[in-house]
Design an enzyme around this catalytic site. Structure first.
Site, PDB file in Angstrom:
ATOM      1  N   HIS A  83       0.832  -1.200   0.000  1.00 58.69           N
ATOM      2  CA  HIS A  83       0.000   0.000   0.000  1.00 58.69           C
ATOM      3  C   HIS A  83       0.878   1.267   0.000  1.00 58.69           C
ATOM      4  CE1 HIS A  83      -3.940  -2.043   1.504  1.00 58.69           C
ATOM      5  NE2 HIS A  83      -3.377  -2.664   0.485  1.00 58.69           N
ATOM      6  N   GLU A  85       0.783   3.940   1.758  1.00 57.55           N
ATOM      7  CA  GLU A  85       1.224   4.455   3.065  1.00 57.55           C
ATOM      8  C   GLU A  85       2.432   3.663   3.564  1.00 57.55           C
ATOM      9  OE1 GLU A  85      -1.772   3.450   2.082  1.00 57.55           O
ATOM     10  OE2 GLU A  85      -3.394   4.443   3.155  1.00 57.55           O
ATOM     11  N   CYS A 109      -6.073   1.640   5.392  1.00 55.22           N
ATOM     12  CA  CYS A 109      -6.620   0.357   5.847  1.00 55.22           C
ATOM     13  C   CYS A 109      -6.041   0.032   7.230  1.00 55.22           C
ATOM     14  CB  CYS A 109      -6.279  -0.745   4.840  1.00 55.22           C
ATOM     15  SG  CYS A 109      -4.549  -1.253   4.913  1.00 55.22           S
ATOM     16  N   CYS A 112      -2.176  -0.520   7.270  1.00 53.67           N
ATOM     17  CA  CYS A 112      -1.412   0.726   7.188  1.00 53.67           C
ATOM     18  C   CYS A 112      -1.586   1.546   8.463  1.00 53.67           C
ATOM     19  CB  CYS A 112      -1.843   1.533   5.967  1.00 53.67           C
ATOM     20  SG  CYS A 112      -1.338   0.757   4.425  1.00 53.67           S
TER      21      CYS A 112
HETATM   22  O1  LIG Z   1      -5.081   2.621   2.275  1.00 55.26           O
HETATM   23  C1  LIG Z   1      -4.919   2.035   1.189  1.00 55.26           C
HETATM   24  N1  LIG Z   1      -3.758   2.203   0.491  1.00 55.26           N
HETATM   25  C2  LIG Z   1      -3.513   1.583  -0.700  1.00 55.26           C
HETATM   26  O2  LIG Z   1      -2.470   1.776  -1.303  1.00 55.26           O
HETATM   27  N2  LIG Z   1      -4.493   0.739  -1.192  1.00 55.26           N
HETATM   28  C3  LIG Z   1      -4.275   0.105  -2.480  1.00 55.26           C
HETATM   29  C4  LIG Z   1      -4.248  -1.395  -2.488  1.00 55.26           C
HETATM   30  C5  LIG Z   1      -4.786  -1.711  -3.855  1.00 55.26           C
HETATM   31  O3  LIG Z   1      -3.750  -1.635  -4.818  1.00 55.26           O
HETATM   32  C6  LIG Z   1      -5.787  -0.599  -4.092  1.00 55.26           C
HETATM   33  C7  LIG Z   1      -7.205  -0.947  -3.698  1.00 55.26           C
HETATM   34  O4  LIG Z   1      -7.761  -1.692  -4.725  1.00 55.26           O
HETATM   35  P1  LIG Z   1      -9.321  -1.894  -4.928  1.00 55.26           P
HETATM   36  O5  LIG Z   1      -9.969  -0.515  -4.710  1.00 55.26           O
HETATM   37  O6  LIG Z   1      -9.444  -2.354  -6.328  1.00 55.26           O
HETATM   38  O7  LIG Z   1      -9.751  -2.889  -3.888  1.00 55.26           O
HETATM   39  O8  LIG Z   1      -5.359   0.479  -3.304  1.00 55.26           O
HETATM   40  C8  LIG Z   1      -5.646   0.543  -0.526  1.00 55.26           C
HETATM   41  C9  LIG Z   1      -5.904   1.173   0.644  1.00 55.26           C
HETATM   42  C10 LIG Z   1      -7.170   1.035   1.390  1.00 55.26           C
HETATM   43  O9  LIG Z   1      -7.652  -0.208   1.317  1.00 55.26           O
HETATM   44 ZN   LIG Z   2      -3.247  -0.057   3.567  1.00 55.89          ZN
END
Ligand SMILES: O=c1[nH]c(=O)n([C@H]2C[C@H](O)[C@@H](COP(=O)(O)O)O2)cc1CO
Ligand SMILES: [Zn+2]
Length: 169
Positions: A83, A85, A109, A112
Site C-alpha cells: 500500500h 502508506e 486500511c 497501514c
Molecule cells: O489505504 C490504502 N492504500 C492503498 O495503497 N491501497 C491500495 C491497495 C490496492 O492496490 C488498491 C485498492 O484496490 P481496490 O480498490 O481495487 O480494492 O489500493 C488501498 C488502501 C485502502 O484499502
Molecule cells: Zn493499507
C-alpha cells in the site's frame, strides 16, 4: 511596459493542497488499474520526508503478478500489493517520523494504520473515504482514536491543480 509587482502572487497552493497534490502525483505511478493511491509524509517543519504509491514489491513484476480484484485470493493483487502508506514509510529518509503527518489519497486500511501508528505519525489527512464502513476502515479508526492519531478529510482550497509538462499543447 510591464506593471511592477507590488505584492505577492495570489493563487499559490496552500500547504495542505500542495502535500495532497504530491501524494496524488505519486499515485500516477501506480499500475493498479482500479485504485491508484499516493501518500506523502511531512515533518513538523513542513518538509517532505517520504512519498509512496501502491505497487508490487521491488523485483516482483508488474506484468506477471495479477492485478485482478476477484477470483482465488492467490490470483488477485491483494496478497502482493504494497500500500501507498507502507511504501511512503519505508521509502522515507532515514530518521524519525515521530510527529509527522501523512497525506494520503485514501483513508488508510487497518494494516497501514498499524504502520502509521508504530512509525509515530500523529496526523492523517485523507481525500477519499470510499471504503468507509468496511471492517478494515472501522478497525483503523478504532486504532487511530485509541492511539491519539488525528484524522481529517481534506477540503481542498483548489479542486484542480494543473501541471503542464510541455510548453506546447
Ligand atoms: O489505504 C490504502 N492504500 C492503498 O495503497 N491501497 C491500495 C491497495 C490496492 O492496490 C488498491 C485498492 O484496490 P481496490 O480498490 O481495487 O480494492 O489500493 C488501498 C488502501 C485502502 O484499502
Ligand atoms: Zn493499507
Amino acid at each position: 511596459m510591464q506593471a511592477a509587482h507590488s505584492g505577492k502572487r495570489s493563487g499559490y497552493l496552500s500547504w495542505d493542497d500542495y502535500f495532497m497534490a504530491v501524494a496524488l502525483l505519486s499515485a500516477q505511478r501506480s499500475k493498479d488499474p482500479s485504485t491508484q493511491v499516493g501518500a506523502c509524509i511531512v515533518n513538523s517543519q513542513k518538509r517532505i520526508v517520504g512519498v509512496g504509491y501502491n505497487g508490487f514489491p521491488t523485483g516482483c513484476s508488474d506484468d506477471t503478478l495479477p492485478w485482478s480484484r476477484e477470483g482465488d485470493f492467490i490470483d488477485t493483487k491483494y496478497p502482493y500489493v504494497c500500500h501507498a502508506e507502507l511504501n511512503a514509510v519505508l521509502n522515507s529518509v532515514p530518521g524519525n517520523l515521530t510527529g509527522c503527518a501523512i497525506y494520503t489519497a485514501l483513508f488508510p486500511c487497518n494494516e497501514c494504520a498499524k504502520v502509521i501508528i508504530q512509525a509515530g505519525i500523529r496526523e492523517v489527512v485523507y481525500l477519499s473515504d470510499k471504503y468507509a464502513g468496511t471492517d478494515s476502515v472501522r478497525a483503523s479508526r478504532h486504532m487511530f482514536e485509541q492511539a491519539g492519531v488525528a484524522c481529517r478529510q481534506l477540503e481542498p482550497a483548489n479542486p484542480v491543480v494543473t501541471i503542464r509538462l510541455s510548453e506546447n499543447g
